[in-house]
Design an enzyme around this catalytic site. Structure first.
Site, PDB file in Angstrom:
ATOM      1  N   LEU A  24      19.697  13.112 -59.667  1.00 51.36           N
ATOM      2  CA  LEU A  24      19.502  14.297 -58.830  1.00 51.36           C
ATOM      3  C   LEU A  24      18.029  14.647 -58.644  1.00 51.36           C
ATOM      4  CD1 LEU A  24      22.333  16.603 -60.235  1.00 51.36           C
ATOM      5  CD2 LEU A  24      22.418  15.033 -58.279  1.00 51.36           C
ATOM      6  N   HIS A  25      17.731  15.122 -57.457  1.00 53.78           N
ATOM      7  CA  HIS A  25      16.398  15.638 -57.132  1.00 53.78           C
ATOM      8  C   HIS A  25      16.584  16.963 -56.404  1.00 53.78           C
ATOM      9  CE1 HIS A  25      17.262  14.210 -53.117  1.00 53.78           C
ATOM     10  NE2 HIS A  25      17.384  12.957 -53.546  1.00 53.78           N
ATOM     11  N   HIS A  28      19.144  17.322 -53.527  1.00 54.47           N
ATOM     12  CA  HIS A  28      20.522  17.581 -53.944  1.00 54.47           C
ATOM     13  C   HIS A  28      20.688  19.045 -54.365  1.00 54.47           C
ATOM     14  CE1 HIS A  28      20.177  13.144 -55.193  1.00 54.47           C
ATOM     15  NE2 HIS A  28      21.144  13.127 -54.293  1.00 54.47           N
ATOM     16  N   GLN A  52      30.446   1.224 -50.839  1.00 53.97           N
ATOM     17  CA  GLN A  52      29.507   1.431 -49.737  1.00 53.97           C
ATOM     18  C   GLN A  52      28.243   0.582 -49.850  1.00 53.97           C
ATOM     19  OE1 GLN A  52      29.143   5.706 -50.791  1.00 53.97           O
ATOM     20  NE2 GLN A  52      26.978   5.483 -50.333  1.00 53.97           N
ATOM     21  N   GLY A 138      23.488  16.495 -46.627  1.00 48.01           N
ATOM     22  CA  GLY A 138      22.085  16.587 -46.239  1.00 48.01           C
ATOM     23  C   GLY A 138      21.839  15.932 -44.891  1.00 48.01           C
ATOM     24  N   LYS A 140      19.205  14.515 -44.129  1.00 45.94           N
ATOM     25  CA  LYS A 140      18.498  13.277 -44.460  1.00 45.94           C
ATOM     26  C   LYS A 140      19.322  12.041 -44.077  1.00 45.94           C
ATOM     27  CE  LYS A 140      16.224  10.360 -47.354  1.00 45.94           C
ATOM     28  NZ  LYS A 140      17.302   9.457 -47.684  1.00 45.94           N
ATOM     29  N   LEU A 175      12.660  13.434 -49.944  1.00 43.46           N
ATOM     30  CA  LEU A 175      13.125  13.120 -51.296  1.00 43.46           C
ATOM     31  C   LEU A 175      14.315  12.166 -51.221  1.00 43.46           C
ATOM     32  CD1 LEU A 175      11.277  15.451 -52.052  1.00 43.46           C
ATOM     33  CD2 LEU A 175      13.070  16.328 -53.532  1.00 43.46           C
ATOM     34  N   ARG A 178      16.083   6.773 -54.206  1.00 40.95           N
ATOM     35  CA  ARG A 178      15.478   5.428 -54.094  1.00 40.95           C
ATOM     36  C   ARG A 178      13.951   5.462 -54.137  1.00 40.95           C
ATOM     37  NH1 ARG A 178      20.263   4.201 -50.689  1.00 40.95           N
ATOM     38  NH2 ARG A 178      21.376   2.516 -51.757  1.00 40.95           N
TER      39      ARG A 178
HETATM   40  P1  AMP Z   1      22.979  10.622 -52.300  1.00 39.05           P
HETATM   41  O1  AMP Z   1      23.022  10.979 -53.755  1.00 39.05           O
HETATM   42  O2  AMP Z   1      21.717   9.936 -51.886  1.00 39.05           O
HETATM   43  O3  AMP Z   1      24.230   9.943 -51.831  1.00 39.05           O
HETATM   44  O4  AMP Z   1      22.929  12.003 -51.513  1.00 39.05           O
HETATM   45  C1  AMP Z   1      23.893  12.999 -51.751  1.00 39.05           C
HETATM   46  C2  AMP Z   1      23.721  14.099 -50.726  1.00 39.05           C
HETATM   47  O5  AMP Z   1      22.397  14.631 -50.829  1.00 39.05           O
HETATM   48  C3  AMP Z   1      23.884  13.603 -49.288  1.00 39.05           C
HETATM   49  O6  AMP Z   1      24.558  14.600 -48.515  1.00 39.05           O
HETATM   50  C4  AMP Z   1      22.458  13.447 -48.839  1.00 39.05           C
HETATM   51  O7  AMP Z   1      22.285  13.565 -47.441  1.00 39.05           O
HETATM   52  C5  AMP Z   1      21.791  14.595 -49.557  1.00 39.05           C
HETATM   53  N1  AMP Z   1      20.355  14.373 -49.687  1.00 39.05           N
HETATM   54  C6  AMP Z   1      19.713  13.287 -50.198  1.00 39.05           C
HETATM   55  N2  AMP Z   1      18.380  13.428 -50.086  1.00 39.05           N
HETATM   56  C7  AMP Z   1      18.158  14.635 -49.513  1.00 39.05           C
HETATM   57  C8  AMP Z   1      16.991  15.356 -49.119  1.00 39.05           C
HETATM   58  N3  AMP Z   1      15.759  14.877 -49.328  1.00 39.05           N
HETATM   59  N4  AMP Z   1      17.161  16.566 -48.539  1.00 39.05           N
HETATM   60  C9  AMP Z   1      18.399  17.072 -48.331  1.00 39.05           C
HETATM   61  N5  AMP Z   1      19.534  16.448 -48.669  1.00 39.05           N
HETATM   62  C10 AMP Z   1      19.420  15.234 -49.245  1.00 39.05           C
END
Ligand code: AMP
Length: 280
Positions: A24-25, A28, A52, A138, A140, A175, A178
């Site tokens: 998490l960042h 999230h 995926q 997000g 993103k 953010l 990766r």
């Molecule tokens: P992930 O863990 O990368 O699958 O992302 C989980 C959720 O967090 C998804 O809805 C992403 O679009 C969202 N997310 C990832 N990075 C960001 C970011 N920098 N800003 C906003 N939402 C994000």
């Protein structure tokens, strides 16, 4: 998980859900903040979904730190952290999967065959497991959020989808879990993704409305050591390439920085300047 949600709902509580792959960042955690505004109870899931990832992709080395994630989620007021195992999620390989349709064929879908079928299948399962009233994604991952919205609409999932803005570092880099793969030199180069969006946005604001010209500008800006551009596209909200750029047009960029594939985007009318920034 269903029993927990049903108990909450029987107490009259509205449930918001934030699906993630963990590590998490602040991006999230802003989704968690938004979820909290929209409901009484917040569920955050952590599941690195094998379905995926392509065979040559980073599933095995995807960053994981469940202890840290749990602590961050709890500190942010998440009511339930849901961490299913691969065995629980897929006791057998699923024979039935969600077909994401034509919007999954371009951009990320073209670069990552099968990716969105994997995403929508796990998101559908998570929606059935968590039974949320609202789920927060997000921007993103613009194509992902668009496809999830479409699935919910087309298949009558009884929940709302909320999309929250992209959280960026102070210099503009979006953010991403990766980003942890990047060496210091690659981190410096990675800023060109943001710059390519900003330059296209600037050119549009001073009157350029031809997608080809903005694409050229974006691709030019991506030139940096160790950066291998994959696409710079201008599409409408339904992911169709536009003939003329307007304020609802979305510029999307993907590039490999070293071996790390990064993506970013901007809705031109809103602008990258409107996105929240945090100290990295
Ligand atoms: P992930 O863990 O990368 O699958 O992302 C989980 C959720 O967090 C998804 O809805 C992403 O679009 C969202 N997310 C990832 N990075 C960001 C970011 N920098 N800003 C906003 N939402 C994000």
């Amino acid at each position: 998980m269903q029993a927990w949600s049903q108990r909450e709902r029987s107490r009259g509580r509205r449930i918001a859900f934030v699906p993630t792959m963990g590590f998490l960042h602040e991006g999230h955690l802003r989704l968690v903040d938004r979820a909290r505004e929209l409901a009484d109870a917040v569920v955050l899931s952590i599941f690195v979904n094998p379905l995926q990832f392509g065979p040559a992709e980073d599933f095995a080395r995807y960053p994981r730190d469940l202890d840290r994630d749990r602590a961050l989620a709890e500190a942010r007021g998440v009511d339930c952290v849901f961490i299913p195992t691969a065995q629980e999620m897929y006791p057998v390989e699923p024979l039935v999967r969600v077909a994401p349709g034509p919007m999954a064929e371009s951009l990320e879908g073209a670069a990552r065959p099968g990716h969105f079928a994997g995403v929508l299948t796990v998101v559908a399962k998570l929606f059935h497991q968590v039974e949320p009233d609202v789920a927060v994604f997000g921007r993103k991952d613009f194509q992902q959020a668009t496809l999830v919205r479409q699935m919910v609409r087309d298949l009558d999932f009884p929940l709302e989808i909320e999309v929250a803005p992209t959280v960026r570092e102070l210099d503009g880099l979006a953010l991403s879990s990766r980003n942890a793969y990047l060496t210091p030199d690659q981190r410096r180069s990675a800023i060109v993704l943001f710059r390519s969006l900003r330059e296209a946005e600037r050119a549009w604001r001073v009157g350029e409305a031809a997608p080809d010209a903005l694409q050229r500008k974006g691709l030019e800006t991506l030139a940096a050591p160790d950066v291998h551009p994959e696409y710079f596209a201008l599409v409408d909200a339904g992911l169709t390439p536009v003939d003329r750029v307007t304020q609802t047009t979305v510029a999307l960029v993907a590039a490999r920085v070293g071996t790390t594939r990064l993506i970013d985007n901007v809705v031109l009318g809103e602008g990258v300047g409107a996105d929240p920034t945090v100290r990295g």
